[in-house]
Design an enzyme around this catalytic site. Structure first.
Site, short mmCIF file in Angstrom:
data_model
loop_
_atom_site.label_atom_id
_atom_site.label_comp_id
_atom_site.label_asym_id
_atom_site.label_seq_id
_atom_site.Cartn_x
_atom_site.Cartn_y
_atom_site.Cartn_z
N LYS A 153 -84.78 -38.70 -39.48
CA LYS A 153 -84.15 -39.88 -38.89
C LYS A 153 -82.91 -39.48 -38.08
O LYS A 153 -82.66 -40.02 -37.02
CB LYS A 153 -83.74 -40.87 -39.99
CG LYS A 153 -84.92 -41.68 -40.49
CD LYS A 153 -84.47 -42.79 -41.40
CE LYS A 153 -84.13 -42.33 -42.78
NZ LYS A 153 -85.21 -42.23 -43.74
N HIS A 166 -91.62 -41.04 -43.14
CA HIS A 166 -92.18 -40.50 -41.90
C HIS A 166 -92.99 -39.25 -42.22
O HIS A 166 -93.23 -38.91 -43.38
CB HIS A 166 -91.08 -40.25 -40.87
CG HIS A 166 -89.98 -39.32 -41.34
ND1 HIS A 166 -90.20 -37.99 -41.59
CD2 HIS A 166 -88.67 -39.55 -41.62
CE1 HIS A 166 -89.08 -37.42 -41.98
NE2 HIS A 166 -88.12 -38.34 -42.03
N CYS A 183 -70.17 -36.12 -46.98
CA CYS A 183 -71.16 -36.63 -46.03
C CYS A 183 -71.94 -37.76 -46.68
O CYS A 183 -72.58 -37.57 -47.72
CB CYS A 183 -72.14 -35.54 -45.58
SG CYS A 183 -73.49 -36.22 -44.59
N CYS A 216 -70.92 -32.31 -40.89
CA CYS A 216 -72.05 -32.00 -41.77
C CYS A 216 -73.01 -31.07 -41.04
O CYS A 216 -73.45 -31.38 -39.94
CB CYS A 216 -72.77 -33.28 -42.17
SG CYS A 216 -74.32 -32.95 -43.00
N CYS A 240 -75.81 -37.19 -46.75
CA CYS A 240 -76.24 -36.26 -47.81
C CYS A 240 -75.82 -36.77 -49.18
O CYS A 240 -76.31 -36.29 -50.20
CB CYS A 240 -75.63 -34.88 -47.66
SG CYS A 240 -76.04 -34.03 -46.15
N HIS A 248 -91.81 -36.89 -45.05
CA HIS A 248 -92.05 -37.35 -46.43
C HIS A 248 -93.54 -37.24 -46.77
O HIS A 248 -93.92 -36.88 -47.89
CB HIS A 248 -91.57 -38.79 -46.61
CG HIS A 248 -90.13 -38.99 -46.23
ND1 HIS A 248 -89.76 -39.69 -45.12
CD2 HIS A 248 -89.00 -38.53 -46.79
CE1 HIS A 248 -88.44 -39.67 -45.01
NE2 HIS A 248 -87.95 -38.96 -46.02
N LYS A 259 -85.36 -29.95 -37.01
CA LYS A 259 -85.96 -30.56 -38.20
C LYS A 259 -86.31 -32.01 -37.89
O LYS A 259 -85.49 -32.76 -37.34
CB LYS A 259 -84.95 -30.53 -39.36
CG LYS A 259 -85.51 -31.15 -40.62
CD LYS A 259 -84.48 -31.34 -41.70
CE LYS A 259 -85.09 -32.15 -42.83
NZ LYS A 259 -84.13 -32.76 -43.71
N HIS A 318 -76.51 -33.09 -40.73
CA HIS A 318 -76.58 -34.32 -39.93
C HIS A 318 -75.75 -34.26 -38.65
O HIS A 318 -75.82 -35.18 -37.84
CB HIS A 318 -76.18 -35.51 -40.78
CG HIS A 318 -77.14 -35.76 -41.90
ND1 HIS A 318 -76.92 -35.30 -43.18
CD2 HIS A 318 -78.33 -36.36 -41.90
CE1 HIS A 318 -77.94 -35.62 -43.92
NE2 HIS A 318 -78.82 -36.27 -43.19
#
Ligand code: ME8
Length: 503
Positions: free
Chosen positions: A303, A18, A126, A147, A129, A21, A300, A150
């Site tokens: 996903k 996305h 996690c 986490c 991660c 990246h 942030k 996340h």
């Protein structure tokens, strides 16, 4: 040192790439293209991180084997990088057999050297991660460990495992982080240093029992264990440059390796990676270039937050790769998170690419064709403009040399604004022979186009071709020596987008 080796993180292919990246990859690509323009021998590596629990579970969810999924996703990633005009030289996959062998050999080497040992481990893990969180690192939600990245509950795991003696590298790391200026910007170096000083360094688990994680590289002397995905992944940087297959090539590039990473993986790319390299007797990287996050409404983009902006939407909205590459490079920030919205991206695209660069190219091209049939012969470059071009070009070179891509671009945009102002002030359309003005402006356009070429390669090639000049090494550009411009067309480079309200 005329080689330049640059890497992106290798991404987890549990979904298509996305905007986040693309942000990292475009930045690395701009640096790679800039180095090529400077006539360096460049090696640009990207790829996918294909092992581990995250991928294993993703495949289970799809009802496919992990191998099927990573094969499909490798094509998906390559295709996005192609569409974004990413000029990588090699796409590494951690399922490549050469890579797997490097991982096994390195693990064995560290075991034989006494850096790896077996012991019990218990802790909160996690899956997203792929890492254990120590007390103090995780957050607590209703008394349960979560986490911090996340925002999902951590799993408690207890198992026998292989440890890497990270603790042995404390003094080495502190010394390197304080003195060697590898991590850039420096504030990230301080962040890691103070974490080590505050918390010390514990040994880390680098294997998982095969019944928990089956999808990975086996410990060579104990196949009931799979090697930890981060140990596996980090080694891609050496495999990709030919560590096992072509040692002289590896050495040639490794001396000047630059890792581009997001700040989420800073710890792995400093404390962990530097220690593994030291243990393997491999020199540390030249630079680790760290950037902050792209955020949307303060969160942030990713996903997990469910707020991704797709590369497809970007490519269609901004008329292909150049628009997207420019926007991402322009908002790039190493130290501070960058808020993005379509509103902001539209404004950058319209104001800078369409109204400033595109407009100047179109205006000057059209005037040259109308007034002088497109043939503009050499004249003395307007003195003031000459000075401005030289100054801005030097600043651009300095900033690019400091990895400051957005700063370098801003400098060229200022130059282009000065070009537009020069057209307004000198009114070449009223002159019978505006050769001097147009030649001066074309020199400005030439320098701007050459310097923007790493960011907007398609538009730059088009302008160079239609106006009759070469994209050359910007450090060697000389003003006032090109004999003649031959303008064949005044292209509209960037069609404006209709501004949209914030997403
Ligand atoms: O961490 N803003 O892979 P990953 C900026 N496989 N950059 C972002 C971003 C955002 N919102 N979202 C993602 C992994 N990124 C490991 C790496 S390397 C040996 C192994 C970028 O797929 C940024 O570069 O989770 C971040 O570090 C990376 O994607 C994480 O990609």
């Amino acid at each position: 040192m005329n080689t330049f080796y640059i890497t992106t993180p290798i991404y987890y292919p549990n979904g298509p790439p996305h905007i986040g990246h693309a942000y990292t990859t475009v930045y690395a690509d701009v640096l790679a293209r800039f180095a090529r323009l400077l006539e360096k021998d460049v090696f640009f590596l990207t790829g996918n991180d294909e092992h581990g629990l995250k991928i294993q579970r993703f495949a289970e969810k799809l009802g496919k084997t992990p191998k099927e999924v990573v094969d499909e996703m490798a094509t998906v990633y390559r295709d996005y990088w192609l569409r974004l005009n990413i000029s990588y030289d090699y796409f590494i996959r951690t399922t490549d057999s050469v890579h797997e062998k490097v991982v096994m050999d390195s693990f064995r080497k560290l075991y034989e050297k006494g850096y790896v040992y077996k012991d019990k481990y218990g802790g909160f893990y996690c899956v997203e991660c792929e890492k254990y969180y120590l007390p103090g690192e995780y957050v607590e939600v209703e008394g349960k460990p979560y986490c911090p990245i996340h925002n999902k509950p951590l799993e408690y795991l207890e198992e026998e495992t292989y440890y890497f003696k990270l603790s042995e590298f404390k003094d080495f790391l502190l010394q390197v982080l304080r003195n060697d200026k590898i991590v850039y910007p420096e504030e990230y170096s301080l962040e890691v240093t103070s974490r080590i000083e505050k918390e010390g360094l514990r040994d880390i688990s680098i294997a998982r029992p095969v019944e928990r994680v089956s999808w990975g590289v086996k410990v060579p002397f104990d196949p009931s264990y799979v090697i930890y995905v981060w140990f596996d992944a980090l080694l891609n940087y050496i495999t990709g440059a030919g560590y096992a297959t072509d040692p002289s090539r590896f050495e040639k590039y490794w001396v000047n390796v630059h890792h581009v990473v997001g700040k989420d993986i800073l710890w792995f790319h400093t404390a962990v990676w530097f220690s593994i390299l030291k243990a393997l007797d491999i020199p540390l990287p030249k630079k680790v270039l760290v950037h902050a996050f792209l955020i949307n409404k303060g969160l942030k983009i990713g996903k997990s937050a469910g707020n991704v902006i797709s590369i497809d939407d970007l490519l269609s909205r901004y008329n292909g790769p150049d628009g997207v590459r420019y926007i991402l490079s322009r908002v790039f920030n190493m130290s501070k998170d960058s808020e993005v919205s379509f509103e902001l991206m539209d404004a950058i695209y319209n104001d800078e690419l369409a109204d400033t660069y595109g407009n100047l190219v179109r205006r000057v091209g059209a005037l040259a064709m109308k007034k002088l049939k497109g043939k503009i012969y050499r004249r003395e470059v307007d003195k003031k403009l000459n000075e401005q071009i030289t100054l801005r070009l030097n600043t651009y070179l300095e900033r690019m040399g400091n990895y400051d891509v957005p700063g370098a671009i801003i400098e060229i945009m200022e130059l282009l604004r000065e070009g537009n102002a020069y057209v307004n002030n000198t009114r070449p359309w009223e002159k019978e022979d505006p050769s001097k003005e147009l030649y001066s402006l074309l020199e400005l356009i030439r320098v701007s186009t050459i310097t923007l070429a790493p960011v907007i390669p398609n538009a730059a090639s088009k302008v160079a071709e239609e106006f009759g000049f070469r994209i050359e090494n910007p450090a060697r550009v000389q003003l006032g020596v090109l004999e003649r411009y031959n303008i064949r067309n005044a292209p509209i480079l960037f069609k404006k987008v209709m501004p949209q309200q914030s997403t």
